[in-house]
Every structure is written in structure tokens, then in C-alpha cells.
Design a protein around this motif. Structure first.
Motif, short mmCIF file in Angstrom:
data_model
loop_
_atom_site.label_atom_id
_atom_site.label_comp_id
_atom_site.label_asym_id
_atom_site.label_seq_id
_atom_site.Cartn_x
_atom_site.Cartn_y
_atom_site.Cartn_z
N ASP A 279 49.80 39.34 73.09
CA ASP A 279 48.13 39.17 72.60
C ASP A 279 48.60 37.04 72.38
N GLU A 280 49.19 36.85 71.47
CA GLU A 280 49.21 35.74 70.76
C GLU A 280 50.15 34.77 72.05
N ARG A 281 51.62 35.71 72.72
CA ARG A 281 52.32 35.33 73.70
C ARG A 281 51.23 35.03 74.49
N ARG A 282 51.07 34.85 75.48
CA ARG A 282 49.57 35.16 76.61
C ARG A 282 48.53 33.84 76.07
N ASP A 283 48.90 34.17 74.52
CA ASP A 283 47.28 32.42 74.41
C ASP A 283 47.96 31.39 74.07
N LYS A 284 49.32 31.72 73.50
CA LYS A 284 50.41 30.49 73.20
C LYS A 284 50.84 29.73 75.14
N ILE A 285 51.13 31.20 75.80
CA ILE A 285 51.33 30.10 77.13
C ILE A 285 50.20 29.70 78.21
N ALA A 286 49.33 29.62 77.78
CA ALA A 286 47.66 29.62 78.16
C ALA A 286 48.00 28.47 77.35
N SER A 287 47.86 28.08 75.95
CA SER A 287 47.89 26.86 75.52
C SER A 287 48.87 25.74 75.90
N GLU A 288 50.39 26.67 75.88
CA GLU A 288 51.18 25.25 77.03
C GLU A 288 50.22 24.58 78.42
N PHE A 289 50.36 25.95 78.54
CA PHE A 289 49.11 25.22 80.42
C PHE A 289 48.85 23.58 80.22
N ASN A 290 47.62 24.41 79.22
CA ASN A 290 46.53 23.18 78.70
C ASN A 290 47.11 22.46 78.39
N THR A 291 47.78 22.27 77.48
CA THR A 291 48.20 20.82 77.49
C THR A 291 49.33 20.28 78.63
N ILE A 292 49.79 20.93 79.16
CA ILE A 292 50.26 20.91 80.48
C ILE A 292 50.18 19.70 81.05
N GLU A 293 48.48 20.71 81.38
CA GLU A 293 47.42 19.94 82.03
C GLU A 293 46.97 19.00 82.16
N ARG A 294 46.69 18.73 80.85
CA ARG A 294 46.39 17.41 80.07
C ARG A 294 46.58 16.17 79.72
N VAL A 295 48.34 16.73 80.06
CA VAL A 295 49.40 15.52 79.74
C VAL A 295 49.49 14.98 81.53
N LYS A 296 49.52 15.83 82.68
CA LYS A 296 49.66 15.52 83.97
C LYS A 296 48.27 15.01 84.14
N SER A 297 47.08 15.03 83.43
CA SER A 297 46.02 14.60 84.40
C SER A 297 45.82 12.60 83.25
N GLU A 298 46.35 12.92 82.18
CA GLU A 298 47.25 11.54 81.62
C GLU A 298 47.91 11.02 81.80
N ILE A 299 48.51 11.74 82.34
CA ILE A 299 49.95 11.01 82.89
C ILE A 299 49.21 9.77 84.28
N ALA A 300 48.92 10.75 85.13
CA ALA A 300 47.81 10.41 86.52
C ALA A 300 47.30 9.71 86.29
N ARG A 301 46.36 9.03 84.78
CA ARG A 301 45.27 7.91 84.70
C ARG A 301 45.98 7.84 84.35
N LEU A 302 47.27 7.80 83.98
CA LEU A 302 48.14 6.48 83.17
C LEU A 302 48.71 6.21 84.33
N GLU A 303 49.18 6.04 85.16
CA GLU A 303 49.66 5.78 86.67
C GLU A 303 49.12 4.95 87.38
N GLU A 304 47.47 5.75 87.24
CA GLU A 304 46.35 4.97 88.30
C GLU A 304 46.13 3.17 87.08
N ASP A 305 46.41 3.39 85.71
CA ASP A 305 46.08 2.62 85.73
C ASP A 305 47.52 1.43 85.83
N TYR A 306 48.28 1.47 85.51
CA TYR A 306 49.76 0.83 85.55
C TYR A 306 49.19 0.04 87.45
N LYS A 307 49.21 0.96 87.75
CA LYS A 307 49.05 0.22 89.31
C LYS A 307 47.94 -0.55 89.66
#
Length: 161
Positions: free
Chosen positions: A35-63
Motif C-alpha cells: 500500500d505504501e509503495r502504491r501510494d508513493k507511486i500514485a503520489s509520484e504520478f500526481n507530482t509528475i502530472e502537476r509538474v507537467k501542467s506547470e511546465i505547460a503553463r510556463l511554456e505558454e507563458d514563455y510563448k
């Protein structure tokens, strides 16, 4: 196959005890680790998605900022071109004005020189006329002699020109 009921019961009882011990001591920790491993993986996926959305937002700002900078630079270039054209027109107007002043000054100088030349010519004509009159008064005049003196005077005038 020679199976004895006692052996089967012993193995079944051992299996049940093993199953109970595994459930009691190993199953819960393994499940909690999973369960801890699953939560950790889910948390990392959430972090990755959040970072991806932040990168997309920064890219739009940059453009967007890049487009703003591009528009701003184009506007500055157009302003510089307009300013350059205005300065060129001012320089041309100033050059024309200076040329006109120089022409007017040259015309004034020419008129002054012409006036001086006329004055000089008048002075020379007056001197020649005085000299001719002196010659006429000093000599006896008959018609042919008078005519020769006048013709000589006229020739002298033409040579002065």
C-alpha cells in the motif's frame, strides 16, 4: 500412491498454521508495504502530472512573452524607421534651405561684383572720354581728323570690353 489420512491431516494442519502465522506476521506488513509503495507511486504520478501542467503553463507563458517581445521589437523597429525617415526629411530640408541660402548669397555677391564692374567700367570710360577730349582739344580739328579721333576712341572702348 500410498496416502495416510494422518499424514494428510498433519500437512493440512501445518498448512493452516503456516497460513495463520503468515497472515499474523507477514501478510499485514507485506500489504502495508504494497500500500505504501502504491501510494508513493500514485503520489509520484500526481507530482509528475502537476509538474507537467506547470511546465505547460510556463511554456505558454514563455510563448506569450516571446510573442509580446517580438511584437514590441517590431514596434520599436517601425518607430526607429519612422524616426529615421523623419530625420532624413529634416536633413534634406535643412540641406535645401542651406543650398538656397548659398545660392541667394552667391547671387548677391554676383550682383555686387557686377555693380563693381559697372562702376569700374564707368570710371574707365570716363577716363577714356577725358583723354579723348584732351586729345581733341589739343589738336586742330578738321572733319577727317575729327572722324579718325572718334574712331580711335571707339576702338579703344571695344578693346576695354
Amino acid at each position: 500412491m500410498n496416502l495416510e489420512i494422518q499424514q494428510i491431516l498433519t500437512q493440512a494442519f501445518g498448512f493452516i498454521i503456516l497460513l495463520f502465522l503468515l497472515k499474523k506476521f507477514a501478510w499485514k506488513p507485506l500489504l502495508s508495504l504494497l500500500d505504501e509503495r502504491r501510494d508513493k507511486i500514485a503520489s509520484e504520478f500526481n507530482t509528475i502530472e502537476r509538474v507537467k501542467s506547470e511546465i505547460a503553463r510556463l511554456e505558454e507563458d514563455y510563448k506569450s512573452k516571446l510573442a509580446d517581445i517580438d511584437n514590441h521589437s517590431r514596434q520599436k523597429i517601425q518607430e526607429a524607421i519612422s524616426e529615421g525617415q523623419r530625420i532624413a526629411a529634416e536633413i534634406q530640408d535643412k540641406a535645401r534651405e542651406d543650398a538656397n541660402k548659398a545660392i541667394e548669397k552667391a547671387k548677391a555677391n554676383i550682383e555686387i561684383e557686377v555693380a563693381k564692374a559697372r562702376m569700374e567700367l564707368r570710371s574707365q570710360m570716363a577716363n577714356i572720354a577725358i583723354k579723348a577730349a584732351e586729345k581733341i582739344l589739343k589738336e586742330d580739328l578738321d572733319d577727317s581728323r575729327h572722324k579718325n579721333l572718334v574712331m580711335g576712341f571707339i576702338e579703344n572702348l571695344e578693346s576695354v570690353k
